[in-house]
Motif scaffolding. Structure first.
Motif, PDB file in Angstrom:
ATOM      1  N   HIS A   1       5.372  -4.876   4.215  1.00  0.00           N
ATOM      2  CA  HIS A   1       6.476  -4.600   5.142  1.00  0.00           C
ATOM      3  C   HIS A   1       7.225  -5.899   5.465  1.00  0.00           C
ATOM      4  O   HIS A   1       8.469  -5.918   5.527  1.00  0.00           O
ATOM      5  N   LEU A   2       6.491  -6.980   5.661  1.00  0.00           N
ATOM      6  CA  LEU A   2       7.137  -8.266   5.949  1.00  0.00           C
ATOM      7  C   LEU A   2       7.938  -8.755   4.751  1.00  0.00           C
ATOM      8  O   LEU A   2       9.023  -9.322   4.911  1.00  0.00           O
ATOM      9  N   ALA A   3       7.413  -8.529   3.558  1.00  0.00           N
ATOM     10  CA  ALA A   3       8.158  -8.915   2.348  1.00  0.00           C
ATOM     11  C   ALA A   3       9.458  -8.126   2.249  1.00  0.00           C
ATOM     12  O   ALA A   3      10.518  -8.685   1.907  1.00  0.00           O
TER      13      ALA A   3
ATOM     14  N   ILE B   1      10.637  -7.523  13.310  1.00  0.00           N
ATOM     15  CA  ILE B   1      10.053  -6.208  13.049  1.00  0.00           C
ATOM     16  C   ILE B   1      10.066  -5.382  14.324  1.00  0.00           C
ATOM     17  O   ILE B   1       9.771  -5.876  15.407  1.00  0.00           O
ATOM     18  N   ILE B   2      10.381  -4.087  14.189  1.00  0.00           N
ATOM     19  CA  ILE B   2      10.244  -3.133  15.281  1.00  0.00           C
ATOM     20  C   ILE B   2       9.280  -2.045  14.811  1.00  0.00           C
ATOM     21  O   ILE B   2       9.396  -1.535  13.696  1.00  0.00           O
TER      22      ILE B   2
ATOM     23  N   ARG C   1      19.161  -6.140  13.293  1.00  0.00           N
ATOM     24  CA  ARG C   1      18.584  -7.201  12.470  1.00  0.00           C
ATOM     25  C   ARG C   1      17.065  -7.111  12.376  1.00  0.00           C
ATOM     26  O   ARG C   1      16.425  -7.991  11.815  1.00  0.00           O
ATOM     27  N   LEU C   2      16.521  -6.040  12.924  1.00  0.00           N
ATOM     28  CA  LEU C   2      15.076  -5.844  12.849  1.00  0.00           C
ATOM     29  C   LEU C   2      14.731  -4.774  11.813  1.00  0.00           C
ATOM     30  O   LEU C   2      15.456  -3.795  11.642  1.00  0.00           O
ATOM     31  N   HIS C   3      13.610  -4.980  11.142  1.00  0.00           N
ATOM     32  CA  HIS C   3      13.154  -4.058  10.094  1.00  0.00           C
ATOM     33  C   HIS C   3      12.159  -3.065  10.707  1.00  0.00           C
ATOM     34  O   HIS C   3      11.161  -3.470  11.290  1.00  0.00           O
TER      35      HIS C   3
ATOM     36  N   ALA D   1       2.685   4.101   5.385  1.00  0.00           N
ATOM     37  CA  ALA D   1       3.503   4.385   4.207  1.00  0.00           C
ATOM     38  C   ALA D   1       3.035   3.576   2.998  1.00  0.00           C
ATOM     39  O   ALA D   1       2.059   2.825   3.063  1.00  0.00           O
ATOM     40  N   LEU D   2       3.757   3.711   1.889  1.00  0.00           N
ATOM     41  CA  LEU D   2       3.336   3.076   0.636  1.00  0.00           C
ATOM     42  C   LEU D   2       3.253   1.568   0.769  1.00  0.00           C
ATOM     43  O   LEU D   2       2.321   0.938   0.236  1.00  0.00           O
ATOM     44  N   ALA D   3       4.190   0.953   1.482  1.00  0.00           N
ATOM     45  CA  ALA D   3       4.165  -0.508   1.629  1.00  0.00           C
ATOM     46  C   ALA D   3       2.865  -0.962   2.287  1.00  0.00           C
ATOM     47  O   ALA D   3       2.245  -1.938   1.864  1.00  0.00           O
ATOM     48  N   GLY D   4       2.442  -0.251   3.330  1.00  0.00           N
ATOM     49  CA  GLY D   4       1.193  -0.605   3.990  1.00  0.00           C
ATOM     50  C   GLY D   4       0.002  -0.456   3.072  1.00  0.00           C
ATOM     51  O   GLY D   4      -0.910  -1.295   3.064  1.00  0.00           O
ATOM     52  N   ALA D   5      -0.007   0.612   2.283  1.00  0.00           N
ATOM     53  CA  ALA D   5      -1.117   0.840   1.351  1.00  0.00           C
ATOM     54  C   ALA D   5      -1.176  -0.248   0.284  1.00  0.00           C
ATOM     55  O   ALA D   5      -2.258  -0.762  -0.042  1.00  0.00           O
ATOM     56  N   LEU D   6      -0.030  -0.623  -0.251  1.00  0.00           N
ATOM     57  CA  LEU D   6      -0.008  -1.652  -1.294  1.00  0.00           C
ATOM     58  C   LEU D   6      -0.572  -2.978  -0.780  1.00  0.00           C
ATOM     59  O   LEU D   6      -1.257  -3.692  -1.505  1.00  0.00           O
TER      60      LEU D   6
END
Length: 296
Positions: free
Chosen positions: A48-50, A60-61, A135-137, A145-150
């Motif tokens: 998520h940060l990437a 991040i929010i 400006r927050l993701h 979600a998939l990003a967290g799993a990866l």
């Protein structure tokens, strides 16, 4: 935002308890990677940060409750690495130890009430928040979600690199608590069918864990109910099991996830699900800061 190349190594340690009855268990100690950015939460955040960095976001929010391990780790990461964090919280304002930490770590908080929080899965939920914080993701509850799993896939390699310290050539399966199912899905992806993953459900069926996992992976896992009647439902047998286990092993647990998952494993072993000689990796997903909510 970044760089986010910090990749802590979780130690793999043998677990010695009488009730294991010949089943060999090693614990991947995610609770020991960092005093603040603890447990599986950092691994779920990395992708998520990437994505946020690629999108040019400045922070991040995300969402969570008043004892959220996810928000706690996110706020600590924002403080350490210098990016803005905003938390959308379930319920009404309260000064829990976690909430006080979030504020001290610089996270801006918004309380949604209970109805407002239940709307988090609605298609248009994020629209007003993205307008307010362009400006927050946005990151789903629990870093899912998939990003967290990866981001959690690296845990498989971390464990495999340490098998020799146990004298193991291989292992038979994984066992861990499932709150959103994200970490479980990440292990399944990384295993690619090599070893099954068992998820002890810390929440009831209506929390959508099965659907979350099915959206990411197909097969290679099994979910078992360990919720003891609901999320954050804690009873005396569970608390007694945690106290006895901590005294016998020296490993701290918390009652919402790791305690429930380990008790469920004990019950499965006693029911004959796993034969002596089976080798399991139990993931200690951290969350020990949440123990403060059960201090009494």
């Amino acid at each position: 935002m970044g760089p986010f190349d910090w990749l802590p190594q979780a130690p793999l340690e043998p677990l010695q308890l009488d009730w294991l009855n010949g089943v060999e268990v090693a614990v991947l100690r995610l609770d020991r990677i960092d005093p603040l950015i603890s447990g599986n939460k950092w691994f779920k955040l990395t992708e998520h940060l990437a994505q946020a960095q690629q999108a040019g976001a400045t922070g991040i929010i995300s969402l969570g409750g008043a004892y959220s391990n996810h928000l706690h780790a996110l706020a600590a990461a924002g403080k350490r690495f210098g990016f803005a964090t905003v938390g959308l919280l379930r319920g009404h304002p309260q000064d829990t130890p976690t909430v006080l930490d979030l504020q001290a770590l610089g996270m801006q908080l918004h309380w949604l009430g209970y109805g407002g929080y239940r709307a988090r899965h609605a298609p248009d939920f994020w629209l007003p928040w993205c307008e307010r914080y362009p400006r927050l993701h946005p990151v789903p509850e629990g870093g899912g979600a998939l990003a967290g799993a990866l981001g959690c896939g690296v845990l498989v390699e971390q464990a495999r690199r340490q098998l020799h310290t146990l004298g193991w050539a291989d292992y038979d399966a994984w066992w861990l608590a499932a709150g959103t199912g994200t970490t479980l899905a990440g292990l399944v992806l990384a295993e690619a069918g090599a070893h099954p993953v068992y998820g002890a459900l810390a929440v009831p069926d209506d929390h959508g864990v099965a659907q979350n996992v099915q959206a990411i992976v197909q097969g290679g896992y099994e979910l078992l109910d360990a919720s003891r009647g609901g999320f954050a439902k804690v009873d005396q047998p569970l608390l007694e099991f945690i106290a006895t286990t901590e005294q016998a092993s020296g490993m701290l647990l918390e009652p919402l996830y790791t305690g429930k998952a380990l008790l469920a494993l004990k019950q499965q072993i006693e029911a004959g699900r796993f034969a002596p000689g089976i080798r399991l990796i139990f993931v200690h997903t951290g969350g020990l800061q949440g123990r403060r909510g059960f201090a009494d």
